[in-house]
Motif scaffolding. Structure first.
Motif, PDB file in Angstrom:
ATOM      1  N   SER A   1       0.826  -1.199   0.000  1.00 25.14           N
ATOM      2  CA  SER A   1       0.000   0.000   0.000  1.00 25.14           C
ATOM      3  C   SER A   1       0.866   1.257   0.000  1.00 25.14           C
TER       4      SER A   1
ATOM      5  N   GLU B   1      -7.319   1.381  -5.863  1.00 24.98           N
ATOM      6  CA  GLU B   1      -8.298   1.788  -4.851  1.00 24.98           C
ATOM      7  C   GLU B   1      -8.781   3.216  -5.106  1.00 24.98           C
ATOM      8  N   ALA B   2      -7.842   4.118  -5.344  1.00 28.05           N
ATOM      9  CA  ALA B   2      -8.228   5.529  -5.517  1.00 28.05           C
ATOM     10  C   ALA B   2      -9.035   5.734  -6.798  1.00 28.05           C
TER      11      ALA B   2
ATOM     12  N   GLN C   1       0.345   8.078  -2.599  1.00 23.30           N
ATOM     13  CA  GLN C   1       0.594   8.015  -4.047  1.00 23.30           C
ATOM     14  C   GLN C   1      -0.731   7.837  -4.795  1.00 23.30           C
ATOM     15  N   GLY C   2      -1.588   6.956  -4.270  1.00 24.43           N
ATOM     16  CA  GLY C   2      -2.912   6.771  -4.887  1.00 24.43           C
ATOM     17  C   GLY C   2      -3.693   8.078  -4.881  1.00 24.43           C
TER      18      GLY C   2
ATOM     19  N   ASP D   1      -2.038  10.629  -7.387  1.00 31.33           N
ATOM     20  CA  ASP D   1      -2.299  10.229  -8.771  1.00 31.33           C
ATOM     21  C   ASP D   1      -3.751  10.539  -9.153  1.00 31.33           C
ATOM     22  N   SER D   2      -4.671  10.214  -8.261  1.00 26.33           N
ATOM     23  CA  SER D   2      -6.074  10.478  -8.610  1.00 26.33           C
ATOM     24  C   SER D   2      -6.344  11.990  -8.612  1.00 26.33           C
TER      25      SER D   2
ATOM     26  N   ARG E   1      -1.623  -1.060  -6.228  1.00 22.26           N
ATOM     27  CA  ARG E   1      -2.741  -1.394  -5.338  1.00 22.26           C
ATOM     28  C   ARG E   1      -3.455  -0.121  -4.852  1.00 22.26           C
ATOM     29  N   SER E   2      -2.681   0.901  -4.472  1.00 31.08           N
ATOM     30  CA  SER E   2      -3.329   2.126  -3.987  1.00 31.08           C
ATOM     31  C   SER E   2      -3.972   2.903  -5.128  1.00 31.08           C
ATOM     32  N   ASP E   3      -3.354   2.874  -6.311  1.00 33.14           N
ATOM     33  CA  ASP E   3      -3.969   3.534  -7.468  1.00 33.14           C
ATOM     34  C   ASP E   3      -5.316   2.903  -7.809  1.00 33.14           C
TER      35      ASP E   3
END
Lengths: 444, 325
Positions: free
Chosen positions: B138, B186-187, B142-143, B146-147, B182-184
């Motif tokens: 995670s 999710e976001a 970063q997520g 990026d979003s 993984r975080s991208d």
């Protein structure tokens, strides 16, 4: 005297009980039946089983009303820690944990320092074992230093009473070596036990491969790593005719392969560890390193298959897989923590709580079936009758209690079930006629 | 503050869609503050933020430190190369020792998945843990950045109800070993985007169940060329050269040939597509020299700029009193 009447050699305890103990009003469960009777113990043996036995002159009279009485449990896989890792467990602390959990005999894995892989290390272990409240039977390594290449001196160890050989959590990967080991073990009438995992498929693995390893970002070990190893080992057991014991089967495919092999008449047995019917890979999301075990916690479907395998007899036994770890290891990052959790004191309760099985079935898988697998059947037949060695447990099946790692006898604390409420507890334990646990407390 | 963040930011799926949207909306304000001649507000005066990077990092560590300083927090930092961890001190002892100096928040990066969760169990009740990246697991900020960058590229800002509805994002590269991926996912899915993971099968996770936050299916493709013309966002991930040693890809050359964004492949990218990369870039591997610089939708440096603002928003929401000033 026959072996039935006196525990010989390897099973002799430092202080066999010679006082007279009576266990009254209990429900005796043994391979024959379940019946209400009193048991008189003296000189290390059961001397009388019947109704309304005379309590006159007894040093202890144990009222087992509402409880089940059976022969003691036999643990097919205990990591004692001693010699080599005394700060995490000694034969004394393991022995206390064992008898609190109802285990009167434990098979101690050779994953010690030094490895138990020759006659002198077996003798050393037997000397150490005299300090334990339970009987400790060393399991000999199959290969020298558990290196997977050179056969250990199994016959010499067998001469000292070793009946089971295993390289513990190290799979013998070389099929040629394993074949020779099986042939050799078969020749001396011993059981060869294997930890079944294909090391190349499981390389770097921290947990079971699947949805949760993907979500948590951890390298997984696929169920196929176990299934392939089990199928290979079954194939070699067929080739060599040696009896094979598969340790801690954890996958649906593994259970099914063993089921088919048994149907084909192969001489194969297996056990399961309590955490493989209690927890799933989803528990790793807590990042509590005590959930890191080997084989890893599997999927819910695998847990269901393990339970079905226990119910239909494919899985013969339940073993604690007791593996103490240092307190600092419990605080290591999940992927750096060595695998394993404590089990001696929680095995019975997790079985009673998690399994839809009768206490008779559970006791069979904890006591006389593992005794047969470890070839102790002649001294530890499960039968409660006059003339038998008095290794006995009194079980309060309905007793509810809360697991506490801090309250355990072990020098270690790696139990992820801390705080969990469970059912079923050993109330009293006798080893060699001596009362070592009374009212859930060690008294030996 | 409306969403309930608790004390920590460990993973985006723990703060939910509302939490993500609130942070992104808040980020608009800090983007504006960062454009002022003096980009500094007193919101976290008296607070101390310590960056604990058990694994090396350049941009994330600097970005968090810049964010904390612009909110007037005091900052401390520890990196492994100069730390007692090298002398064998455990993570717990290291954290408890530094906490004793009076810390309000730790930003933690560790090469092992889960360490920020373990630390969150050990610290005092008033201390916040911000996950600066754990293992392959995670990397929530970063997520978020990026979003935010995608919202900004599309709508100029996140606005009150940030959304990526109808946007198709292709995440390209080593998905299996990527916490950014993984975080991208999710976001992006929290904001309604469609996400396709693109790369060779050996760099894909065994499962993507549970990855999306809106219950949508995350697709997997091994054919970049057929997808490129459809993508609104081309999100490149770093390829680590050590993966070749594990026999996951035959060679860097073959990877470049099949998944690298080279000049030939750029002709398949839509002119209005947005191209992102979390850095550090391996020019010549996942992306060829000069390809990005000539594309108007390249937002790689905007990601870095927005990273500071997003982290200001996170720190402010976790530690602040609610008044930006």
């Amino acid at each position: 005297m026959s072996r039935t009447e006196e525990a010989t050699g390897i099973d002799r305890l430092a202080n066999p009980g010679d006082s007279r103990v009576l266990i009254v009003n209990g429900d005796i469960v043994d391979p024959n039946d379940r019946r209400r009777a009193d048991i008189a113990v003296s000189g290390g043996l059961v001397v009388e089983v019947g109704e309304n036995l005379d309590t006159e002159g007894a040093e202890h009279v144990i009222d087992a009303a509402g409880c089940v009485v059976s022969t003691g449990f036999v643990d097919l896989r205990t990591c004692v820690g001693e010699p080599g890792d005394e700060q995490i467990e000694t034969v004394e602390s393991a022995g206390r944990g064992a008898v609190l959990g109802g285990f009167t005999t434990v098979l101690a894995m050779p994953s010690t320092t030094p490895t138990i892989d020759n006659a002198s290390s077996v003798r050393d272990m037997l000397r150490l074992a005299e300090r334990s409240l339970c009987r400790i039977r060393p399991v000999g390594a199959v290969t020298k230093g558990r290196n997977g290449n050179e056969l250990a001196e199994m016959a010499e160890m067998a001469g000292l009473g070793v009946t089971m050989f295993c390289d513990d959590e190290v799979t013998i990967a070389d099929s040629g070596v394993l074949r020779r080991a099986m042939e050799y073990a078969g020749g001396i009438g011993a059981t060869l036990a294997q930890h079944c995992v294909d090391p190349s498929l499981a390389a770097g693995a921290i947990m079971h491969e699947g949805e949760w390893s993907s979500r948590l970002g951890m390298q997984g070990s696929p169920a196929a790593a176990e299934e392939i190893a089990i199928v290979r080992d079954l194939t070699l057991a067929r080739l060599t005719g040696t009896s094979l014991h598969i340790q801690h089967v954890s996958t649906a495919g593994g259970v099914e392969a063993i089921r088919r092999a048994k149907a084909d008449g192969l001489e194969v047995t297996c056990h399961v560890a309590p955490y493989h019917f209690t927890s799933t890979d989803a528990d790793c999301a807590s990042f509590d390193p005590s959930f890191r075990v080997e084989p890893p916690l599997r999927s819910a479907a695998d847990v269901a298959a393990v339970k079905a395998g226990l119910a239909d007899g494919t899985i013969d036994a339940i073993a604690s897989d007791h593996t103490p770890r240092a307190p600092e290891d419990k605080e290591a990052p999940f992927d750096q923590a060595p695998p394993g959790m404590l089990g001696l004191e929680t095995t019975l309760a997790l079985a009673v709580t998690e399994l839809d099985m009768s206490i008779e079935q559970i006791v069979e898988k904890l006591s006389w079936r593992p005794a047969q697998i470890a070839r102790l059947g002649d001294v530890h037949s499960g039968v409660v009758a006059a003339g038998r060695v008095a290794d006995l447990v009194v079980i309060d099946v309905d007793h509810e209690w809360t697991i506490s790692g801090a309250a355990m006898a072990s020098n270690s604390r790696n139990c992820p079930y801390d705080g969990r409420t469970v059912k079923g507890r050993v109330r009293h334990t006798l080893v060699g006629g001596k009362l070592v646990v009374a009212d859930q407390q060690v008294v030996g | 503050m409306s969403a309930d963040f608790g004390r920590h930011l460990l993973a985006l799926n723990e703060i939910g869609v509302d939490g993500i949207k609130e942070i992104l909306s808040m980020t608009d304000r800090f983007v504006e503050i960062n454009e002022r001649p003096i980009p500094k507000v007193p919101a976290l005066r008296g607070k101390t933020v310590c960056t604990m990077f058990f694994e090396d990092s350049t941009r994330t560590k600097l970005s968090f430190e810049a964010a904390a300083k612009r909110l007037s927090a005091d900052t401390m930092s520890m990196s492994v190369s100069s730390s007692s961890v090298k002398k064998g001190e455990s993570v717990r002892d290291t954290i408890e020792t530094i906490q004793a100096m009076g810390i309000d928040a730790f930003v933690v990066r560790h090469k092992s998945s889960g360490v920020p969760w373990q630390i969150a169990n050990w610290v005092d009740d008033h201390v916040s843990i911000l996950n600066g990246g754990d293992g392959w697991h995670s990397h929530p900020t970063q997520g978020l950045l990026d979003s935010y960058t995608l919202c900004q590229a599309r709508d100029g800002e996140a606005g009150e109800n940030p959304s990526l509805d109808g946007v198709h994002v292709g995440l390209i590269g080593d998905i299996k070993h990527s916490r950014v991926a993984r975080s991208d996912v999710e976001a992006f899915t929290a904001l309604g985007a469609k996400v396709t993971l693109i790369g060779p099968p050996t760099l894909m996770p065994p499962s993507v169940v549970g990855w999306s936050m809106d219950g949508s299916t995350v697709d997997i493709s091994h054919d970049l060329d057929s997808l490129l013309p459809e993508l609104d966002v081309v999100a490149l991930l770093r390829i680590q050269r050590e993966r070749m040693g594990q026999a996951l890809i035959p060679s860097i050359g073959e990877y470049v040939e099949t998944f690298g964004l080279n000049r030939n492949r750029m002709s398949l990218v839509r002119p209005d597509a947005i191209i992102t990369h979390p850095g550090p870039m391996n020019r010549g591997v996942e992306v060829s020299v000069d390809v990005l610089d000539g594309h108007p939708g390249t937002v790689v440096l905007r990601q870095v700029t927005n990273g500071v603002a997003v982290r200001m928003a996170v720190l402010f929401l976790l530690l602040g009193s609610g008044v930006v000033s």
